[in-house]
Design a protein around this motif. Structure first.
Motif, PDB file in Angstrom:
ATOM      1  N   LEU A 121      -2.490   0.558   1.344  1.00 31.91           N
ATOM      2  CA  LEU A 121      -1.875   2.021   1.200  1.00 31.91           C
ATOM      3  C   LEU A 121      -1.146   2.195  -0.355  1.00 31.91           C
ATOM      4  CD1 LEU A 121       0.529   1.419   4.286  1.00 31.91           C
ATOM      5  CD2 LEU A 121      -1.012   3.632   4.050  1.00 31.91           C
ATOM      6  N   ARG A 122      -1.344   1.303  -1.112  1.00 32.32           N
ATOM      7  CA  ARG A 122      -1.002   1.521  -2.558  1.00 32.32           C
ATOM      8  C   ARG A 122      -1.142   3.031  -3.206  1.00 32.32           C
ATOM      9  NH1 ARG A 122      -2.654  -2.199  -6.876  1.00 32.32           N
ATOM     10  NH2 ARG A 122      -4.254  -0.779  -7.075  1.00 32.32           N
ATOM     11  N   ASN A 123      -2.422   3.190  -3.388  1.00 31.60           N
ATOM     12  CA  ASN A 123      -3.001   4.059  -4.071  1.00 31.60           C
ATOM     13  C   ASN A 123      -2.705   5.704  -3.488  1.00 31.60           C
ATOM     14  OD1 ASN A 123      -3.754   2.352  -5.887  1.00 31.60           O
ATOM     15  ND2 ASN A 123      -5.875   2.968  -5.673  1.00 31.60           N
ATOM     16  N   THR A 124      -2.982   5.620  -2.144  1.00 27.53           N
ATOM     17  CA  THR A 124      -2.593   6.915  -1.582  1.00 27.53           C
ATOM     18  C   THR A 124      -1.244   7.147  -1.325  1.00 27.53           C
ATOM     19  OG1 THR A 124      -2.969   5.710   0.563  1.00 27.53           O
ATOM     20  CG2 THR A 124      -4.929   6.902  -0.268  1.00 27.53           C
ATOM     21  N   MET A 125      -0.381   6.412  -1.060  1.00 30.42           N
ATOM     22  CA  MET A 125       1.054   6.630  -0.843  1.00 30.42           C
ATOM     23  C   MET A 125       1.835   7.350  -2.115  1.00 30.42           C
ATOM     24  SD  MET A 125       3.422   4.532  -2.310  1.00 30.42           S
ATOM     25  CE  MET A 125       3.411   3.205  -3.625  1.00 30.42           C
ATOM     26  N   ASP A 156     -10.799  19.595 -16.061  1.00 29.33           N
ATOM     27  CA  ASP A 156      -9.699  18.636 -16.668  1.00 29.33           C
ATOM     28  C   ASP A 156      -9.297  17.726 -15.697  1.00 29.33           C
ATOM     29  OD1 ASP A 156      -8.195  17.426 -18.440  1.00 29.33           O
ATOM     30  OD2 ASP A 156      -6.784  18.828 -18.561  1.00 29.33           O
ATOM     31  N   ILE A 157      -9.749  16.363 -16.035  1.00 27.04           N
ATOM     32  CA  ILE A 157      -9.633  15.066 -14.990  1.00 27.04           C
ATOM     33  C   ILE A 157      -8.654  14.147 -15.779  1.00 27.04           C
ATOM     34  CG2 ILE A 157     -10.131  13.510 -13.641  1.00 27.04           C
ATOM     35  CD1 ILE A 157     -12.841  15.258 -12.831  1.00 27.04           C
ATOM     36  N   ILE A 158      -7.644  13.794 -15.142  1.00 23.91           N
ATOM     37  CA  ILE A 158      -6.678  12.643 -15.676  1.00 23.91           C
ATOM     38  C   ILE A 158      -6.890  11.303 -14.676  1.00 23.91           C
ATOM     39  CG2 ILE A 158      -4.302  11.913 -16.119  1.00 23.91           C
ATOM     40  CD1 ILE A 158      -3.574  14.610 -16.540  1.00 23.91           C
ATOM     41  N   ILE A 159      -7.279  10.489 -15.516  1.00 18.34           N
ATOM     42  CA  ILE A 159      -7.494   9.086 -14.779  1.00 18.34           C
ATOM     43  C   ILE A 159      -6.136   8.036 -15.237  1.00 18.34           C
ATOM     44  CG2 ILE A 159      -8.911   7.155 -14.475  1.00 18.34           C
ATOM     45  CD1 ILE A 159     -10.970   8.691 -15.330  1.00 18.34           C
ATOM     46  N   PRO A 160      -5.118   7.546 -14.275  1.00 16.04           N
ATOM     47  CA  PRO A 160      -4.179   6.881 -14.608  1.00 16.04           C
ATOM     48  C   PRO A 160      -4.646   5.475 -14.962  1.00 16.04           C
ATOM     49  CG  PRO A 160      -3.963   7.962 -12.544  1.00 16.04           C
ATOM     50  CD  PRO A 160      -5.334   8.222 -13.085  1.00 16.04           C
ATOM     51  N   ASP A 161      -4.011   4.969 -15.981  1.00 16.67           N
ATOM     52  CA  ASP A 161      -4.402   3.709 -16.464  1.00 16.67           C
ATOM     53  C   ASP A 161      -3.384   2.591 -16.122  1.00 16.67           C
ATOM     54  OD1 ASP A 161      -2.476   4.204 -18.356  1.00 16.67           O
ATOM     55  OD2 ASP A 161      -3.932   4.186 -20.034  1.00 16.67           O
ATOM     56  N   ASN A 162      -2.571   3.048 -15.289  1.00 14.89           N
ATOM     57  CA  ASN A 162      -1.410   2.066 -14.778  1.00 14.89           C
ATOM     58  C   ASN A 162      -1.441   2.218 -13.237  1.00 14.89           C
ATOM     59  OD1 ASN A 162      -0.268   4.977 -14.923  1.00 14.89           O
ATOM     60  ND2 ASN A 162       1.671   3.832 -14.564  1.00 14.89           N
ATOM     61  N   VAL A 163      -1.153   1.149 -12.719  1.00 12.61           N
ATOM     62  CA  VAL A 163      -0.981   1.075 -11.147  1.00 12.61           C
ATOM     63  C   VAL A 163      -2.324   0.791 -10.268  1.00 12.61           C
ATOM     64  CG1 VAL A 163       0.027   1.667  -9.102  1.00 12.61           C
ATOM     65  CG2 VAL A 163       1.492   1.567 -11.082  1.00 12.61           C
ATOM     66  N   VAL A 164      -2.978   1.977 -10.384  1.00  7.63           N
ATOM     67  CA  VAL A 164      -3.904   2.249  -9.415  1.00  7.63           C
ATOM     68  C   VAL A 164      -5.323   1.524  -9.552  1.00  7.63           C
ATOM     69  CG1 VAL A 164      -3.331   4.722  -8.913  1.00  7.63           C
ATOM     70  CG2 VAL A 164      -4.935   4.216 -10.699  1.00  7.63           C
ATOM     71  N   THR A 184      -9.667   5.821  -3.852  1.00  9.32           N
ATOM     72  CA  THR A 184      -8.834   6.107  -2.874  1.00  9.32           C
ATOM     73  C   THR A 184      -8.056   4.802  -2.403  1.00  9.32           C
ATOM     74  OG1 THR A 184     -10.354   7.596  -2.113  1.00  9.32           O
ATOM     75  CG2 THR A 184      -8.965   7.164  -0.577  1.00  9.32           C
ATOM     76  N   VAL A 185      -8.734   3.888  -2.428  1.00 10.02           N
ATOM     77  CA  VAL A 185      -8.355   2.432  -1.879  1.00 10.02           C
ATOM     78  C   VAL A 185      -8.950   1.473  -2.798  1.00 10.02           C
ATOM     79  CG1 VAL A 185      -8.202   0.774  -0.285  1.00 10.02           C
ATOM     80  CG2 VAL A 185      -8.296   3.059   0.230  1.00 10.02           C
ATOM     81  N   ALA A 186      -8.380   0.421  -3.375  1.00 13.26           N
ATOM     82  CA  ALA A 186      -8.748  -0.705  -4.508  1.00 13.26           C
ATOM     83  C   ALA A 186      -9.464  -1.503  -3.867  1.00 13.26           C
ATOM     84  CB  ALA A 186      -7.546  -1.387  -5.015  1.00 13.26           C
ATOM     85  N   HIS A 187      -9.936  -1.530  -2.681  1.00 18.33           N
ATOM     86  CA  HIS A 187     -10.765  -2.505  -1.869  1.00 18.33           C
ATOM     87  C   HIS A 187     -11.711  -1.741  -0.875  1.00 18.33           C
ATOM     88  CE1 HIS A 187      -8.321  -3.041   1.399  1.00 18.33           C
ATOM     89  NE2 HIS A 187      -7.155  -2.719   0.512  1.00 18.33           N
ATOM     90  N   VAL A 188     -12.550  -2.433  -0.319  1.00 18.74           N
ATOM     91  CA  VAL A 188     -13.470  -1.857   0.569  1.00 18.74           C
ATOM     92  C   VAL A 188     -12.725  -2.198   2.000  1.00 18.74           C
ATOM     93  CG1 VAL A 188     -15.546  -1.797  -0.746  1.00 18.74           C
ATOM     94  CG2 VAL A 188     -15.193  -3.959   0.833  1.00 18.74           C
ATOM     95  N   ALA A 189     -13.493  -1.623   3.098  1.00 20.36           N
ATOM     96  CA  ALA A 189     -12.702  -2.258   4.317  1.00 20.36           C
ATOM     97  C   ALA A 189     -12.823  -3.720   4.665  1.00 20.36           C
ATOM     98  CB  ALA A 189     -13.566  -1.550   5.461  1.00 20.36           C
ATOM     99  N   PRO A 190     -11.759  -4.320   4.850  1.00 22.67           N
ATOM    100  CA  PRO A 190     -11.729  -5.713   5.100  1.00 22.67           C
ATOM    101  C   PRO A 190     -12.216  -6.211   6.527  1.00 22.67           C
ATOM    102  CG  PRO A 190      -9.493  -5.163   5.111  1.00 22.67           C
ATOM    103  CD  PRO A 190     -10.158  -4.104   4.753  1.00 22.67           C
TER     104      PRO A 190
END
Length: 456
Positions: free
Chosen positions: A399-403, A251-259, A373-379
């Motif tokens: 840091l947004r998603n992981t914090m 059972d996997i939940i995917i948030p549809d807000n913020v991340v 994990t992160v919303a973008h790849v390594a810059p």
């Protein structure tokens, strides 16, 4: 044997050592030679050659006498440079600590893994005082992401050297810490596995802190199975008891807000492909809002970040004295923000945190939560080194998603799930509410091959 021992998984290397196909001394010498030959000299802050060879000789003797201490006997490990190692000064990525006294003893977690035969190879570079998700360090240099190609990209932080050491095939496992994402971010950016345990799962004595109400730790390695083995070693059992659970019905939940806000298209595509594969194998996928995510961001905007308040309390005397001039000015600027958090606001944050933890536990229950994990790849490194505004905005996004998981006291595993822009790795973060580490690792064991797809 020509294949680099550092590029093997813990399980692969253990099989060779336990069957006497290779000797721990041979392994350790080869790993040390590989590190010495690696062109990026910023990955490690110290190489513990004498200690490593002494531990390898002891492991070799035990194995020849039939006294193996288990599957991790003779396996090399690197330590983020905020774990105390006897006889060495712990720098925490800062030059202001470099002249301090040497540690009188190993941190308990270091001692635990030494007792089961692991070989301490060296200390890995990190963001100063563990206070950045990018991994840039002006004092000891910034390790280059080994997946970067011609354009030097960040390794992720704060466990920057740990992530690069594993991804570059220098060591099979490196230990990191995670206060806002510092294990999972470098794992995602470098295309390896990173496991952040529930806070308090392991002893934190002898580990230089950032924010004690958020600090946790965990390994960066090649596979989830490796993480399971290292977890077992730190916990004390003779062998890991965690086994994979069926993907069907997971059972996997995917948030549809913020991340997903502002996420790169390539990151979203890689993540959604992995979700499609899991669904095809029978995993149950649901998409819902997790209101706590928005509230956490609101709390930070109103009161300041919990990590910043605690970091300021830790470093306030340092910032008031001459050592402040020797700190990374970006770290000092972020820490000083914590001075604005009053005691009343800090207590309000703690109260809200406990309420939100309980709310989310009721919402999520025994399900798992998944998002990038992160919303973008390594810059790229260069623009971030010269533009403070870009540094702070990129660091916040990184840091947004992981914090969110740190604030809610979750455990989480970042697993490579493909590539995004510039063919850079993307991480799939599978999380569970606090103290469900065994269930999380069991689910991740079975889901890893599906999530990775061709990204092995």
């Amino acid at each position: 044997m020509t294949k680099s021992f550092g590029a093997m998984s813990v399980a692969q290397l253990s099989g060779l050592i336990q069957t006497a196909a290779v000797d721990p001394i041979e392994v350790t010498e080869a790993v040390l030679d590989g590190i010495d030959a690696y062109p990026d000299r910023t990955v490690f802050t110290a190489i513990l050659k004498d200690r490593a060879l002494e531990e390898a000789r002891a492991s070799s003797k035990r194995l020849k006498e039939g006294r193996s201490r288990g599957m991790l006997d003779g396996i090399p490990i690197a330590w983020k440079d905020l774990f105390d190692l006897k006889g060495r000064t712990t720098t925490a990525g800062s030059t202001v600590l470099a002249t301090g006294p040497a540690a009188h003893a190993d941190a308990p977690i270091v001692a635990s893994l030494q007792q089961i035969g692991m070989v301490s190879i060296g200390c890995t570079n990190m963001s100063e005082f563990a206070f950045s998700g990018l991994g840039i360090n002006p004092h000891y240099g910034t390790p280059q992401n080994p997946r970067s190609g011609d354009l030097a990209r960040v390794p992720g932080g704060s466990s920057s050297g740990a992530g690069v050491a594993v991804a570059a095939g220098l060591v099979p496992v490196a230990m990191g810490t995670d206060t806002g994402g510092s294990v999972r971010i470098p794992a995602a950016f470098n295309g390896i596995v990173g496991y952040k345990a529930t806070r308090g799962r392991y002893p934190m004595a002898g580990v230089f802190p950032l924010a004690k109400s958020l600090d946790s730790l965990g390994p960066l390695c090649r596979t989830v199975q490796d993480a399971v083995w290292i977890d077992a070693g730190m916990r004390g059992p003779a062998s890991p008891s965690i086994v994979s659970r069926p993907v069907k019905g997971l059972d996997i939940i995917i948030p549809d807000n913020v991340v997903f806000d502002g996420a790169e298209a390539g990151v979203v595509a890689a993540f959604e492909t992995a979700i499609d594969w899991l669904a095809a194998e029978g995993a149950s996928i649901s998409r819902i809002a997790i209101p706590a995510f928005d509230e956490i961001l609101g709390l930070m905007a109103k009161y300041g970040a919990l990590v910043t308040a605690e970091a300021f309390a830790l470093h306030r005397e340092r910032l008031a004295g001459p050592q402040a001039a020797d700190m990374d000015h970006r770290v000092a600027m972020r820490v000083r923000l914590g001075e604005k958090t009053t005691l009343a606001n800090y207590l309000a944050l703690l109260d809200a945190r406990q309420r939100l933890i309980a709310d989310v536990e009721r919402l999520v229950c025994e399900s798992f939560v998944a998002f990038p994990t992160v919303a973008h790849v390594a810059p790229a490194i260069a623009p971030l080194e010269t533009n403070d505004d870009l540094f702070f905005s990129t660091n916040g996004m990184t840091l947004r998603n992981t914090m969110l998981g740190n604030f809610l006291d979750w455990c989480g595993v970042s697993i490579p799930c493909g590539t995004g822009d510039a063919d850079m790795p993307v991480g799939f973060l599978l999380s569970a509410v606090g103290k469900r580490d065994e269930a999380l690792l069991s689910a991740a064991l079975s889901a890893e091959e599906i999530i990775r797809g061709e990204f092995i």
